[in-house]
Design a protein around this motif. Sequence first.
Motif, short mmCIF file in Angstrom:
data_model
loop_
_atom_site.label_atom_id
_atom_site.label_comp_id
_atom_site.label_asym_id
_atom_site.label_seq_id
_atom_site.Cartn_x
_atom_site.Cartn_y
_atom_site.Cartn_z
N VAL A 160 1.26 -1.15 0.00
CA VAL A 160 -0.25 -0.13 0.00
C VAL A 160 0.78 0.88 0.01
O VAL A 160 0.09 2.37 -0.84
N PHE A 161 2.13 1.05 0.89
CA PHE A 161 2.90 2.55 0.61
C PHE A 161 3.75 2.48 -0.92
O PHE A 161 4.30 2.21 -1.67
N GLY A 162 3.72 3.79 -1.33
CA GLY A 162 3.93 4.17 -2.15
C GLY A 162 5.08 5.52 -1.23
O GLY A 162 5.66 5.66 -2.87
N GLY A 163 5.30 5.92 -0.93
CA GLY A 163 6.84 6.46 -0.65
C GLY A 163 6.50 7.97 0.37
O GLY A 163 5.28 8.24 0.85
N VAL A 164 7.10 8.49 0.50
CA VAL A 164 7.29 9.96 1.21
C VAL A 164 7.48 11.44 0.56
O VAL A 164 8.91 11.11 0.24
N TYR A 165 7.29 12.61 0.73
CA TYR A 165 8.07 13.26 0.30
C TYR A 165 7.56 14.78 0.98
O TYR A 165 6.76 14.75 1.71
N ILE A 166 8.28 15.92 0.73
CA ILE A 166 7.99 17.25 1.39
C ILE A 166 7.25 18.15 0.14
O ILE A 166 7.33 18.28 -0.16
N ASP A 167 5.74 18.63 0.66
CA ASP A 167 5.10 19.58 -0.36
C ASP A 167 5.68 20.60 0.53
O ASP A 167 5.38 21.75 1.17
N GLN A 168 6.92 21.40 -0.44
CA GLN A 168 7.18 23.22 -0.23
C GLN A 168 6.74 23.81 0.15
O GLN A 168 7.02 24.80 1.18
N GLU A 169 5.41 23.82 -1.24
CA GLU A 169 4.25 24.40 -0.40
C GLU A 169 3.01 25.09 0.30
O GLU A 169 3.25 25.82 0.70
N THR A 170 3.42 23.49 0.56
CA THR A 170 2.48 23.80 2.54
C THR A 170 3.05 23.01 3.36
O THR A 170 2.82 23.29 4.61
N GLY A 171 4.66 22.73 3.39
CA GLY A 171 4.91 22.57 4.41
C GLY A 171 4.78 21.26 5.08
O GLY A 171 5.63 20.96 6.24
N THR A 224 4.09 16.95 5.45
CA THR A 224 4.90 15.73 4.81
C THR A 224 4.15 15.10 3.86
O THR A 224 2.19 14.78 4.96
N VAL A 225 4.10 14.64 2.81
CA VAL A 225 2.74 13.54 2.10
C VAL A 225 3.19 11.46 1.82
O VAL A 225 4.44 11.49 1.76
N VAL A 226 1.72 11.40 2.49
CA VAL A 226 2.93 9.75 2.24
C VAL A 226 1.73 9.28 1.26
O VAL A 226 0.49 9.72 1.66
N MET A 227 2.41 8.56 0.93
CA MET A 227 1.40 8.11 -0.45
C MET A 227 0.82 6.89 -0.57
O MET A 227 1.73 6.37 0.10
N VAL A 228 -0.34 6.51 -0.35
CA VAL A 228 -0.99 5.55 -0.20
C VAL A 228 -1.51 4.88 -1.98
O VAL A 228 -2.24 6.05 -2.28
N THR A 229 -1.29 3.96 -1.92
CA THR A 229 -2.67 2.94 -2.87
C THR A 229 -3.84 2.95 -2.48
O THR A 229 -5.25 2.78 -3.38
N ARG A 230 -4.15 2.96 -1.05
CA ARG A 230 -5.64 3.44 -1.24
C ARG A 230 -6.29 3.08 0.27
O ARG A 230 -5.28 3.67 1.29
N ASP A 231 -7.22 3.46 1.04
CA ASP A 231 -7.87 3.88 2.12
C ASP A 231 -7.11 5.07 2.88
O ASP A 231 -6.24 4.47 3.70
N ALA A 232 -7.16 6.11 2.37
CA ALA A 232 -6.41 7.22 2.82
C ALA A 232 -6.35 7.79 4.28
O ALA A 232 -5.67 8.07 4.81
N ALA A 233 -7.70 7.69 4.68
CA ALA A 233 -8.04 8.72 5.78
C ALA A 233 -7.92 7.77 6.78
O ALA A 233 -7.08 7.46 7.92
N GLU A 234 -8.24 6.39 6.44
CA GLU A 234 -7.58 5.28 7.45
C GLU A 234 -5.99 5.30 7.80
O GLU A 234 -5.11 4.96 8.73
N HIS A 235 -5.40 5.08 7.27
CA HIS A 235 -4.08 4.81 6.48
C HIS A 235 -3.23 6.54 8.09
O HIS A 235 -2.44 6.82 9.02
N ALA A 236 -4.32 7.92 7.53
CA ALA A 236 -3.45 8.67 7.60
C ALA A 236 -4.00 8.34 9.08
O ALA A 236 -2.62 9.05 9.74
N ALA A 237 -5.38 8.52 10.14
CA ALA A 237 -5.45 8.32 10.94
C ALA A 237 -4.70 7.84 11.76
O ALA A 237 -3.87 7.66 12.90
N ALA A 238 -4.06 6.76 11.06
CA ALA A 238 -2.98 5.51 12.35
C ALA A 238 -1.83 6.46 12.26
O ALA A 238 -0.81 6.14 13.18
#
Length: 454
Positions: free
Chosen positions: A122-133, A135-149
């Motif tokens: 499910v894990f797609g990687g991590v990067y910094i969105d320098q426009e917003t400051g 950290t973006v975690v990329m996932v293939t599904r269930d984004a809200a669930e993984h973000a909360a965890a």
Amino acid sequence: MRTTRRRGLLAATVVLALTAGATPAAQASRAPYAPARTKLDAAGLPPLADQMRYRAELGLPADATVVSDLNARWASGELAHATVEGAVFTADEEAELDAREAAAREIQHAARAYFKGARAGVFGGVYIDQETGKTVVMVTRDAAEHAAALRARTNHGDRLTTRVVAFGLSDLTRVADALIATSGVSYAHADELANHITIGLAQDSPAARSALLASLAAADAKMVRFITAPKVEETGVNALNAPPLKGGQRITQPFSNGQAMVHTCTSAFIAYANVRTDAAIYVTTYYMMTAGHCDDSQGLWSQYQTYPIGRMDRTAFYSGGSDAMRIPINPADRSQYVAITATNDRHIYYRQANTEDVLTERVCMSGATTGGERCGTLMSKAISYTKNGMTFSGLRQATFQSNGGDSGGSVLNNSTAKGVVSGNATYSDGTVRMLYPHVHTCLQRLGLTDVVGA
């Protein structure tokens, strides 16, 4: 560079350039030209356009008026607590950039621990969105669930956000690693940010591309994007002529074929190895690190053709898959400095861990030819290419380019060692990006314990 082995390193359409230069021996007796320096010059600041680009990449105000005003205020002493690294940053800006990167490293660590076992794909990687400051975690599904965890597992939940992507990082890496080992593939990039695999063929044609896709499973073929393979080519702060030896300085070596020319590269970091002797005693030996492609038959390396350093005793270039080598030095010559300019040195206190770098974090370079400091952001941690039967993998890519003679230079961020300048990738649209192996990889492949100062 060794002409018998390196001329063939040039790929047909992607230049991964390793920056070794040549300088007439007649110049050896001349003192390096040292023009009068302003405070900004002495700090190693690049041209205004480079400073504007760097600040824009970090999402900071970057028009010419703003950058010029910051430079003027810093030069006058008004910004006493500013940071000068590739551009002038106010204390508040530097604190925010530091906070972004600290949060991103913690979130990335938490994500790697969380996305294991059944979640690994499910894990797609991590990067910094320098426009917003954030950290973006990329996932293939269930984004809200993984973000909360993940928010429950970090101290920086307010900086965490998610993005849904098509492919998991483990699949991108698996397919890219298999493709770079495939006959006819000269370039493979598991592009974490773009969420696909970029492939370059040594002999490119529609038929060759179709044949390669046909050899893949249908799901794997969907990850692949073709480009004209970038051209990979070999690519010094002007040197001071005495120890202590530092990173970021020009080093030279005579050609082995008797020509009145010298190889010109740049030193990276001073490192050491704790070696166990037959008598069960550990002895500390010191080395200069630089790029592996620079060496020519273990000839004597000198600091600006004046101060003798030593001869290479180990390289990872031809068999270790990493563009790095080491030169034993006199222990009395060691230092923990990188020269930014002839009048501005930087202590190195740490080295970055091999799993700690985060996409779009800050990256800087000190090279003898470029002089001063050139900075940008990290765009990839997974560039691979082949030449003359040799495969180089896991190279990092920055948003700027190095110049001839910068090879082996220091890749760093403030007081942290990050890598060794290897060369440039020149793409068919004219874009040029610097490539470097991570410092951890270089140390590991060269049998070194750590950099001095860490």
